[in-house]
Design a protein around this motif. Structure first.
Motif, short mmCIF file in Angstrom:
data_model
loop_
_atom_site.label_atom_id
_atom_site.label_comp_id
_atom_site.label_asym_id
_atom_site.label_seq_id
_atom_site.Cartn_x
_atom_site.Cartn_y
_atom_site.Cartn_z
N LEU A 1 -28.74 -48.45 -33.71
CA LEU A 1 -27.78 -48.33 -32.60
C LEU A 1 -28.14 -47.13 -31.73
CD1 LEU A 1 -24.20 -49.14 -33.92
CD2 LEU A 1 -25.55 -50.36 -32.24
N GLU A 2 -28.63 -46.06 -32.32
CA GLU A 2 -29.07 -44.93 -31.51
C GLU A 2 -30.16 -45.36 -30.53
OE1 GLU A 2 -28.39 -41.43 -34.91
OE2 GLU A 2 -30.30 -41.60 -33.87
N ALA A 3 -31.13 -46.11 -31.06
CA ALA A 3 -32.22 -46.59 -30.20
C ALA A 3 -31.70 -47.54 -29.13
CB ALA A 3 -33.27 -47.29 -31.06
N ALA A 4 -30.74 -48.41 -29.51
CA ALA A 4 -30.19 -49.36 -28.54
C ALA A 4 -29.43 -48.65 -27.43
CB ALA A 4 -29.27 -50.35 -29.26
N VAL A 5 -28.66 -47.62 -27.78
CA VAL A 5 -27.89 -46.88 -26.77
C VAL A 5 -28.84 -46.18 -25.80
CG1 VAL A 5 -26.46 -44.82 -26.49
CG2 VAL A 5 -25.77 -46.59 -28.09
N LEU A 6 -29.88 -45.52 -26.33
CA LEU A 6 -30.84 -44.85 -25.46
C LEU A 6 -31.63 -45.85 -24.62
CD1 LEU A 6 -32.14 -42.12 -27.94
CD2 LEU A 6 -30.62 -41.77 -25.99
N ASP B 1 -35.52 -43.02 -16.05
CA ASP B 1 -36.09 -44.29 -16.49
C ASP B 1 -37.25 -43.99 -17.43
OD1 ASP B 1 -38.19 -43.50 -14.88
OD2 ASP B 1 -37.64 -44.83 -13.21
N LEU B 2 -37.98 -45.00 -17.79
CA LEU B 2 -39.04 -44.82 -18.77
C LEU B 2 -40.06 -43.77 -18.32
CD1 LEU B 2 -40.47 -45.70 -21.36
CD2 LEU B 2 -41.51 -47.59 -20.08
N LEU B 3 -40.47 -43.83 -17.07
CA LEU B 3 -41.50 -42.92 -16.59
C LEU B 3 -40.98 -41.49 -16.44
CD1 LEU B 3 -43.22 -45.18 -13.89
CD2 LEU B 3 -44.00 -44.70 -16.22
N THR B 4 -39.77 -41.35 -15.86
CA THR B 4 -39.25 -39.99 -15.64
C THR B 4 -38.87 -39.32 -16.95
OG1 THR B 4 -37.03 -40.88 -15.25
CG2 THR B 4 -38.43 -40.53 -13.31
N VAL B 5 -38.39 -40.08 -17.92
CA VAL B 5 -38.04 -39.50 -19.21
C VAL B 5 -39.29 -39.02 -19.94
CG1 VAL B 5 -37.15 -40.02 -21.52
CG2 VAL B 5 -35.84 -40.68 -19.51
N VAL B 6 -40.36 -39.81 -19.88
CA VAL B 6 -41.62 -39.38 -20.49
C VAL B 6 -42.12 -38.10 -19.82
CG1 VAL B 6 -44.08 -39.96 -20.74
CG2 VAL B 6 -42.33 -41.66 -21.29
N HIS C 1 -45.31 -44.36 -26.22
CA HIS C 1 -45.10 -45.64 -26.90
C HIS C 1 -43.73 -45.68 -27.57
CE1 HIS C 1 -46.03 -49.28 -29.14
NE2 HIS C 1 -45.65 -48.66 -30.26
N PHE C 2 -43.30 -44.55 -28.17
CA PHE C 2 -41.98 -44.50 -28.82
C PHE C 2 -40.87 -44.69 -27.80
CE2 PHE C 2 -38.20 -42.07 -29.98
CZ PHE C 2 -37.88 -42.63 -31.21
N VAL C 3 -40.98 -44.00 -26.66
CA VAL C 3 -39.94 -44.11 -25.63
C VAL C 3 -39.88 -45.53 -25.10
CG1 VAL C 3 -39.14 -43.23 -23.41
CG2 VAL C 3 -40.25 -41.69 -25.03
N ALA C 4 -41.04 -46.13 -24.87
CA ALA C 4 -41.06 -47.51 -24.37
C ALA C 4 -40.43 -48.46 -25.39
CB ALA C 4 -42.49 -47.93 -24.07
N GLY C 5 -40.63 -48.16 -26.67
CA GLY C 5 -40.07 -49.02 -27.71
C GLY C 5 -38.56 -49.04 -27.73
N LEU C 6 -37.92 -48.00 -27.20
CA LEU C 6 -36.45 -47.95 -27.19
C LEU C 6 -35.87 -49.08 -26.34
CD1 LEU C 6 -35.90 -44.09 -26.77
CD2 LEU C 6 -35.63 -45.43 -28.86
N THR C 7 -36.53 -49.41 -25.25
CA THR C 7 -36.00 -50.46 -24.37
C THR C 7 -36.16 -51.84 -24.96
OG1 THR C 7 -38.12 -50.61 -23.19
CG2 THR C 7 -36.47 -49.08 -22.31
N SER C 8 -37.00 -51.97 -25.99
CA SER C 8 -37.16 -53.28 -26.64
C SER C 8 -36.04 -53.56 -27.63
CB SER C 8 -38.52 -53.36 -27.35
OG SER C 8 -38.55 -52.47 -28.46
N LYS C 9 -35.21 -52.54 -27.91
CA LYS C 9 -34.14 -52.71 -28.87
C LYS C 9 -32.95 -53.45 -28.28
CE LYS C 9 -36.03 -50.31 -32.26
NZ LYS C 9 -36.38 -50.93 -33.56
#
Length: 474
Positions: free
Chosen positions: A33-38, A84-89, A105-113
């Motif tokens: 759920l943490e990953a899904a919220v982020l 977004d993905l780019l600015t957060v990285v 890769h970890f940050v991008a994986g959050l959006t797949s949740k």
């Protein structure tokens, strides 16, 4: 957010919490759920604002990597940038935490949740609950460890526990705002109630003019009753306590740091039974002996038949956290209508520093207590000796509040007590005699007018009434 569209997780995210290993328990958590919220916050801008409103600290997230992503999103939003993905990285790289977070890769994986922010608030609430459980476990573990240390004061341990739980309560109590339209009907319901009760919307004071100015002691208000010694502060406090509990049936708590319970009871007996002063009862000056004691007992029966609604605690040197813990326990048994404290300068604060800082922490704690209970808190306060050095009528000023300007800042209402008779002043400006009277000077009133109220009083018995009423057996 679309409330009808369900959240869809990937197969690896169907478990809401991590199961404890066979060898022991992991702290409560919901990593998926943490990953899904982020992930939802990275996908939709409105979810970012909701995230920061409902989860104000990174500690709500159990995973340290998730905490770093949350902090990056928070920084970007506070700067007015879109996360977004780019600015957060990029922000993680700027903070120097990208690699230990897991990289792009970890940050991008959050959006797949998750593929939308549906039910986002519900997910945030679940994370809050898991965080709450972790805080309780941490507090319990620390207390258990400290309890084995014989050098630690048990009362300090209890105060520390209350501080933990109070802080947790503030974290969980994130109330959503509402529109003016939603608040419209409740506003007029309250207005109608005020009309029906002839303006008395709070706890009655027992004095008609004072009720007229204040509407009674209002829920959530901190009221400071301040005076020099011999002005009748404790007598007034007991009058307000008896009025609330015995006359109107409100559960009332009196915390006396100065006088023991039996002395307070003796004062209230003198107030209940005409013809006897507090001095008479203290010295046992009763010509009728035990028969007279039985007669007084019978006349004071109201303190027994209705006294279960009046709680008295005479713990000396009470700290603000101990006070809040005691009130929380009483409030859980019966909702408190009024809390009274005698007096602020005898309390201990939570802040280590000079006395002014300590009184400031006490003042803030009393105001927070009033809001937590949604009940008025009335606290007595001493005034500085500058009043006595002043010429003329020696009337108190707000600057006379001792040790902290925080009292003036935090209080919703500040009332000074003044007896001209004590200073050999025979009448007020309007010609009213000062004998057997007391002046309630409302010097600050956040929600109403400032004014003065003259009431009749008998200091011998600790009785207060409207000026037009006569006492029996003064």
């Amino acid at each position: 957010m679309n409330p009808t569209k369900p959240t869809r997780f990937t197969d690896s995210s169907r478990r809401a919490a991590v199961s404890p290993p066979a060898g022991g328990h992991l702290p409560p958590q919901a990593l998926d759920l943490e990953a899904a919220v982020l992930g939802a916050a990275l996908l939709e801008a409105h979810a970012q604002r909701t995230l920061l409103a409902l989860l104000p600290t990174e500690e709500v997230f159990y995973s340290s990597a998730h905490q770093q992503v949350y902090l990056a999103i928070r920084d970007l939003v506070q700067q007015g940038d879109h996360a977004d993905l780019l600015t957060v990285v990029a922000q993680l790289r700027h903070r120097g935490t990208l690699e230990r977070t897991g990289g792009p890769h970890f940050v991008a994986g959050l959006t797949s949740k998750i593929n939308s922010a549906a039910h986002f608030e519900t997910h945030c609430r679940i994370l809050q609950e898991q965080h709450a459980r972790r805080v309780v476990i941490r507090a319990g573990t620390e207390l258990a460890a400290h309890a084995y240390d014989d050098t630690r004061d048990p009362l300090t341990l209890l105060a520390d526990a209350q501080a933990h739980l109070t802080g947790l309560h503030r974290t969980l109590e994130t109330r959503p705002g509402q529109t003016a339209a939603a608040a419209f009907e409740p506003t007029f319901d309250r207005l109608a109630q005020a009309v029906q009760q002839q303006g008395l919307t709070g706890i009655p004071t027992g004095l008609t003019q004072l009720d007229g100015l204040t509407g009674g002691w209002q829920p959530g208000d901190l009221v400071i009753l301040a005076a020099r010694p011999a002005m009748g502060k404790t007598a007034a406090l007991l009058h307000f306590a008896r009025t609330a509990a015995l006359d109107h049936g409100h559960h009332t708590a009196v915390f006396s740091l100065e006088m023991p319970t039996l002395q307070l009871m003796q004062r209230m007996v003198a107030s209940e039974v005409p013809g006897y002063s507090n001095s008479d009862l203290r010295r046992g000056s009763l010509p009728g002996g035990l028969e007279q004691v039985a007669h007084i007992r019978q006349q004071a029966q109201r303190l027994q038949t209705h006294g279960h609604q009046l709680h008295i605690d005479d713990t000396p040197g009470l700290s603000i956290q101990q006070l809040r813990a005691k009130c929380a326990r009483l409030h859980a048994q019966h909702p408190l209508g009024l809390v009274l404290v005698d007096y602020i300068q005898l309390m201990r604060g939570d802040t280590k520093g000079n006395r002014e800082q300590e009184v400031g922490s006490i003042s803030r704690g009393l105001k927070e207590l009033a809001k937590e209970l949604n009940a008025p808190v009335l606290a007595l306060s001493q005034l500085s000796r500058d009043v006595e050095k002043r010429g003329g009528e020696k009337r108190p000023l707000l600057s006379d509040l001792r040790e902290s300007g925080s009292l003036e800042q935090d209080a919703d209402c500040i009332i000074f007590l003044w007896r001209g008779e004590y200073y050999k002043i025979t009448e007020y400006e309007d010609g009213t005699p000062t004998a057997d009277t007391i002046l309630f000077d409302i010097a600050k009133h956040r929600n109403g007018a400032t004014d003065e109220v003259i009431a009749a009083c008998s200091m011998r018995r600790g009785v207060f009434s409207d000026l037009s009423h006569a006492f029996v057996g003064m």
